[in-house]
Design an enzyme around this catalytic site. Structure first.
Site, PDB file in Angstrom:
ATOM      1  N   GLU A 162       0.823  -1.202   0.000  1.00 23.08           N
ATOM      2  CA  GLU A 162       0.000   0.000   0.000  1.00 23.08           C
ATOM      3  C   GLU A 162       0.863   1.260   0.000  1.00 23.08           C
ATOM      4  O   GLU A 162       1.956   1.266   0.566  1.00 23.08           O
ATOM      5  CB  GLU A 162      -0.915  -0.002   1.235  1.00 23.08           C
TER       6      GLU A 162
ATOM      7  N   CYS B  55       3.489   8.606   0.311  1.00 23.20           N
ATOM      8  CA  CYS B  55       4.064   7.784   1.383  1.00 23.20           C
ATOM      9  C   CYS B  55       4.287   6.390   0.793  1.00 23.20           C
ATOM     10  O   CYS B  55       3.332   5.728   0.379  1.00 23.20           O
ATOM     11  CB  CYS B  55       3.059   7.751   2.541  1.00 23.20           C
TER      12      CYS B  55
ATOM     13  N   CYS C  36       6.415  -6.225   7.578  1.00 28.85           N
ATOM     14  CA  CYS C  36       7.504  -5.645   8.370  1.00 28.85           C
ATOM     15  C   CYS C  36       7.902  -6.636   9.455  1.00 28.85           C
ATOM     16  O   CYS C  36       7.050  -7.312  10.022  1.00 28.85           O
ATOM     17  CB  CYS C  36       7.057  -4.331   9.000  1.00 28.85           C
TER      18      CYS C  36
ATOM     19  N   CYS D 175       6.398  -3.807  15.910  1.00 30.84           N
ATOM     20  CA  CYS D 175       5.996  -2.783  16.889  1.00 30.84           C
ATOM     21  C   CYS D 175       4.545  -3.067  17.275  1.00 30.84           C
ATOM     22  O   CYS D 175       3.698  -3.337  16.422  1.00 30.84           O
ATOM     23  CB  CYS D 175       6.125  -1.386  16.290  1.00 30.84           C
TER      24      CYS D 175
ATOM     25  N   CYS E 299       1.473  -0.992  15.714  1.00 29.03           N
ATOM     26  CA  CYS E 299       1.469  -0.749  14.265  1.00 29.03           C
ATOM     27  C   CYS E 299       0.806  -1.908  13.514  1.00 29.03           C
ATOM     28  O   CYS E 299       1.144  -3.081  13.734  1.00 29.03           O
ATOM     29  CB  CYS E 299       2.906  -0.572  13.783  1.00 29.03           C
TER      30      CYS E 299
ATOM     31  N   CYS F 269      -0.748   6.910   9.527  1.00 29.40           N
ATOM     32  CA  CYS F 269       0.465   6.278  10.049  1.00 29.40           C
ATOM     33  C   CYS F 269       0.139   4.976  10.761  1.00 29.40           C
ATOM     34  O   CYS F 269      -0.708   4.947  11.650  1.00 29.40           O
ATOM     35  CB  CYS F 269       1.142   7.172  11.076  1.00 29.40           C
TER      36      CYS F 269
HETATM   37  N1  SAH Z   1       9.433   1.501   9.971  1.00 32.29           N
HETATM   38  C1  SAH Z   1       9.487   2.923   9.826  1.00 32.29           C
HETATM   39  C2  SAH Z   1       8.455   3.513   8.881  1.00 32.29           C
HETATM   40  C3  SAH Z   1       7.042   3.009   8.965  1.00 32.29           C
HETATM   41  S1  SAH Z   1       6.062   3.542  10.354  1.00 32.29           S
HETATM   42  C4  SAH Z   1       9.416   3.588  11.197  1.00 32.29           C
HETATM   43  O1  SAH Z   1       9.207   2.888  12.181  1.00 32.29           O
HETATM   44  O2  SAH Z   1       9.623   4.776  11.281  1.00 32.29           O
HETATM   45  C5  SAH Z   1       5.846   5.258  10.108  1.00 32.29           C
HETATM   46  C6  SAH Z   1       5.442   6.010  11.355  1.00 32.29           C
HETATM   47  O3  SAH Z   1       4.127   5.653  11.762  1.00 32.29           O
HETATM   48  C7  SAH Z   1       6.344   5.745  12.554  1.00 32.29           C
HETATM   49  O4  SAH Z   1       6.747   6.937  13.170  1.00 32.29           O
HETATM   50  C8  SAH Z   1       5.449   4.959  13.513  1.00 32.29           C
HETATM   51  O5  SAH Z   1       5.837   5.177  14.840  1.00 32.29           O
HETATM   52  C9  SAH Z   1       4.086   5.537  13.174  1.00 32.29           C
HETATM   53  N2  SAH Z   1       2.982   4.642  13.549  1.00 32.29           N
HETATM   54  C10 SAH Z   1       2.944   3.318  13.480  1.00 32.29           C
HETATM   55  N3  SAH Z   1       1.757   2.840  13.913  1.00 32.29           N
HETATM   56  C11 SAH Z   1       1.009   3.916  14.278  1.00 32.29           C
HETATM   57  C12 SAH Z   1      -0.320   4.093  14.774  1.00 32.29           C
HETATM   58  N4  SAH Z   1      -1.131   3.060  14.988  1.00 32.29           N
HETATM   59  N5  SAH Z   1      -0.742   5.368  15.018  1.00 32.29           N
HETATM   60  C13 SAH Z   1       0.043   6.418  14.768  1.00 32.29           C
HETATM   61  N6  SAH Z   1       1.301   6.316  14.269  1.00 32.29           N
HETATM   62  C14 SAH Z   1       1.784   5.082  14.032  1.00 32.29           C
END
Ligand code: SAH
Length: 376
Positions: A100, A113, A120, A124, A127, A343
């Protein structure tokens, strides 16, 4: 041949650097400058049909049809946000994998984006992509293709102006392909975007951040910090056991020194987890040792996850405390929330009937999305 298969015997021109393309055309007995002409068709005109490349001799076009191909990722579906102008794209790759990307237009700024991996591996806890697991790395061609495919859809001669690596995947875990993609996005023969308009966002792979600092790039680096103590960060981001806060901030400092740029710290604000007054004070302390700014991202709620978004007054309180001492970017209420394009909400769904771009409501989100199947 179906759309999604690339002929094995043909060389894919997409994703090759100018140098690689020059070697290729010279190997075919053509002058070197044909490489620049080809790149201009690929990246400036977004053309995939050799017969349309009218400044190339017919004999060379025939040669290209026989020996080369141009990968072209397929738009499977797009979801248009009702609330803002974000559009989420579901792409199918040559091997059938789905990824996506999100288009976020904002007056003169048109940001795409991009994803850097299918899924991944960082896991996390907050996420959606992290919950999918890891499938494979994307090639530089597949990363750049996302921008080109979206660019093709823009009307009125508009161009993509900014790219953020904040889609699916951890870009620095796919280091070489991410680097090649950044180079193709920024070189004049490629997408010719100014380096400062590209942002690579990382979970904090400290050794890779240090390596990235040595590449001599002027792009932006964002570090997903998300906590002020190792205990909380490890709970949210398992990678913190390998590269704890002190280490990632040290690597971020190396980046600022090498690039001359500040670093953006991203902080996903989660209710009762990292949104306290003490956190706000601690983040000021951490930021005081670094040339940085803070992006506060209120948590976007996702399926299978007990975390919640803080109340608005709590978000405001956090911002107020930090902004008294440090530079805080305006709070980003992520675009595309109603289409789960915000995000951390990107997740493709694998099942027997293949993958479809699901309506936001199916992700447990109460808002609805306008949904257009591909081709509409
Ligand atoms: N792996 C990379 C890029 C992808 S995530 C990274 O970790 O930076 C991109 C951003 O989205 C990151 O800052 C992450 O902390 C944020 N993110 C992930 N899940 C989220 C959520 N459920 N709500 C808000 N931000 C989120």
């Amino acid at each position: 041949m179906t759309h999604t298969e690339l002929p094995m015997s043909k060389v894919n021109l997409m994703g090759l650097s100018l140098l690689e393309l020059e070697e290729l055309v010279e190997g075919w007995g053509e002058p070197k400058f044909r490489a620049k002409q080809l790149m201009s068709w690929l990246y400036h005109h977004c053309e995939t049909d050799f017969q349309m490349m009218t400044n190339l001799p017919k004999s060379f076009r025939r040669k290209l049809s026989d020996a080369a191909c141009i990968s072209d990722i397929r738009v499977c579906a797009r979801a248009v946000s009702d609330k803002d102008s974000a559009v989420k794209y579901l792409f199918e790759l040559n091997d059938g994998s789905r990824i996506e990307s999100v288009l976020m237009p904002d007056r003169n700024r048109i940001t795409v984006c991009v994803s850097s991996q299918v899924g991944c591996a960082m896991a996390c806890d907050f996420c959606a992509t992290g919950k999918m697991g890891f499938f494979r790395n994307l090639s530089s061609a597949e990363i750049v293709d996302q921008v080109i495919a979206i660019q093709r859809e823009l009307e009125g001669g508009k161009n993509v102006t900014h790219v953020v690596f904040m889609g699916m995947g951890e870009p620095l875990a796919n280091y070489d392909q991410t680097l090649n993609a950044v180079r193709l996005m920024t070189c004049v023969e490629g997408l010719a975007l100014p380096e400062r308009r590209i942002t690579v966002s990382t979970v904090g792979l400290a050794p890779r951040m240090r390596q990235f600092a040595r590449e001599g790039l002027k792009c932006q680096l964002a570090l997903s910090l998300n906590a002020t103590t190792d205990k909380v960060r490890t709970r949210l981001m398992p990678i913190n056991t390998r590269y704890p806060i002190a280490d990632v901030l040290d690597a971020a400092r190396e980046w600022t020194l090498a690039s001359g740029n500040s670093v953006t710290l991203e902080y996903v604000l989660i209710r009762d987890v990292n949104d306290g007054v003490e956190d706000a004070h601690r983040i000021c302390k951490l930021m005081s040792r670094l040339r940085c700014k803070l992006n506060i991202i209120p948590f976007n709620e996702i399926e299978d996850c007990e975390f919640r978004r803080p109340e608005t007054n709590r978000i405001e309180q956090f911002r107020r405390i930090v902004s008294k001492k440090c530079y805080v970017a305006p709070i980003r209420f992520s675009k595309g929330k109603d289409i789960t394009a915000a995000c951390g909400q990107l997740r493709t769904v694998y099942g027997n009937q293949g993958i479809t771009l699901r309506k936001a409501s199916q992700y447990g989100n109460t808002q609805t999305a306008t949904f257009y199947p591909a081709g509409v």
